[in-house]
Design an enzyme around this catalytic site. Structure first.
Site, PDB file in Angstrom:
ATOM      1  CG  HIS A  55       2.288  -1.862 -33.461  1.00 37.40           C
ATOM      2  ND1 HIS A  55       1.941  -0.533 -33.378  1.00 37.40           N
ATOM      3  CD2 HIS A  55       2.413  -2.133 -34.791  1.00 37.40           C
ATOM      4  CE1 HIS A  55       1.855  -0.013 -34.587  1.00 37.40           C
ATOM      5  NE2 HIS A  55       2.127  -0.971 -35.473  1.00 37.40           N
ATOM      6  CD  GLU A  93       5.420  -5.202 -33.498  1.00 39.75           C
ATOM      7  OE1 GLU A  93       4.455  -5.141 -34.301  1.00 39.75           O
ATOM      8  OE2 GLU A  93       5.650  -6.193 -32.788  1.00 39.75           O
ATOM      9  CG  ASP A 150       9.029  -9.227 -33.687  1.00 39.92           C
ATOM     10  OD1 ASP A 150       8.622  -9.965 -34.600  1.00 39.92           O
ATOM     11  OD2 ASP A 150       8.278  -8.426 -33.087  1.00 39.92           O
ATOM     12  CG  ASP A 200       6.370  -9.783 -29.773  1.00 39.84           C
ATOM     13  OD1 ASP A 200       5.961  -9.781 -28.606  1.00 39.84           O
ATOM     14  OD2 ASP A 200       5.640  -9.529 -30.751  1.00 39.84           O
ATOM     15  CG  HIS A 203       2.010  -8.226 -31.506  1.00 41.78           C
ATOM     16  ND1 HIS A 203       2.537  -9.252 -32.256  1.00 41.78           N
ATOM     17  CD2 HIS A 203       0.768  -8.611 -31.159  1.00 41.78           C
ATOM     18  CE1 HIS A 203       1.641 -10.211 -32.367  1.00 41.78           C
ATOM     19  NE2 HIS A 203       0.551  -9.844 -31.719  1.00 41.78           N
TER      20      HIS A 203
END
Length: 234
Positions: free
Chosen positions: A57, A9, A7, A157, A152
């Site tokens: 986030h 960001e 994942d 995640d 997040h």
């Protein structure tokens, strides 16, 4: 079988608008078991983060001021994912950003030349058509605790998605372990129990019936007469 649950960001939604990756989180699975060999890195994006992204986030420009740039960790990342199957939720988003970052390198590469990619969002839509298939929705559907996910985060995640992926692809394994999970206590997380039980379980030993046991079995079937459905098998 080596799989990397991944994942990211970012500073915003579109790499074409100059947005960059600010966090990469990866969790390694080998033969469907967590290895602890994770890859996690915050990155200095060399640009401001959109206010809307910070609300998602919680990562600020000030926090990233002293972090390495993507080019500083690119080689380590490439070697980490090379040859593995990447497990990503809504893969086009993350792969698009990773390809954009790699394109900025002196020797540009693409993710699809390094790794195969499996999109769990596509999987979920096929398995649960017409339903919500966000990561939060899947956690609820598969009884995975994500109460600690207030914001997040790439590594968090990825860890949650690893649990979701294992549950989505567990098939009969989840049913076989139901009784064992119940004995472990209802307060424990089901996905954690499945991973622990699978990791601790030794290889299954196959013991075939000997001749005397096969004869005893046949005698038992004959004693049951016509009530035995085995006699009706073609």
């Amino acid at each position: 079988m080596r799989q990397i649950v991944l994942d990211t960001e970012t500073t915003g939604l579109e790499p074409e608008q100059g947005h960059r990756i600010i966090e990469i989180g990866c969790v390694e699975l080998v033969d469907r078991r967590l290895t602890g060999n994770n890859f996690h890195q915050f990155l200095q994006p060399e640009r401001e983060i959109d206010a809307g992204a910070i609300e998602v986030h919680g990562i600020t420009n000030e926090f990233l001021a002293d972090k390495p740039r993507f080019c500083d960790v690119a080689q380590d990342f490439v070697e980490y994912v090379r040859g593995a199957e990447l497990i990503i939720h809504n893969a086009p988003f993350d792969v698009g950003f990773l390809d954009h970052e790699l394109k900025l390198m002196e020797n540009p590469q693409r993710i699809d030349t390094l790794s195969a990619v499996t999109d769990t969002l596509v999987m979920a839509k096929k398995m649960h058509p017409g339903q919500r298939n966000s990561l939060d929705a899947l956690c609820k559907r598969y009884d995975i605790d994500n109460s600690h996910r207030e914001l997040h985060g790439a590594l968090l995640d990825a860890e949650i998605l690893a649990d979701v992926y294992l549950m989505m692809t567990g098939g009969q394994a989840a049913l076989v372990l139901d009784d064992q999970l119940g004995q472990q206590g209802g307060d424990e997380n089901a996905a954690d129990n499945i991973r622990r039980l699978a990791a601790d379980r030794p290889p299954l030993k196959v013991i075939l019936a000997d001749e005397s046991e096969l004869e005893a079995h046949q005698r038992q079937l004959e004693a049951m007469g016509e009530a035995c459905i085995w006699h009706k098998q073609p």
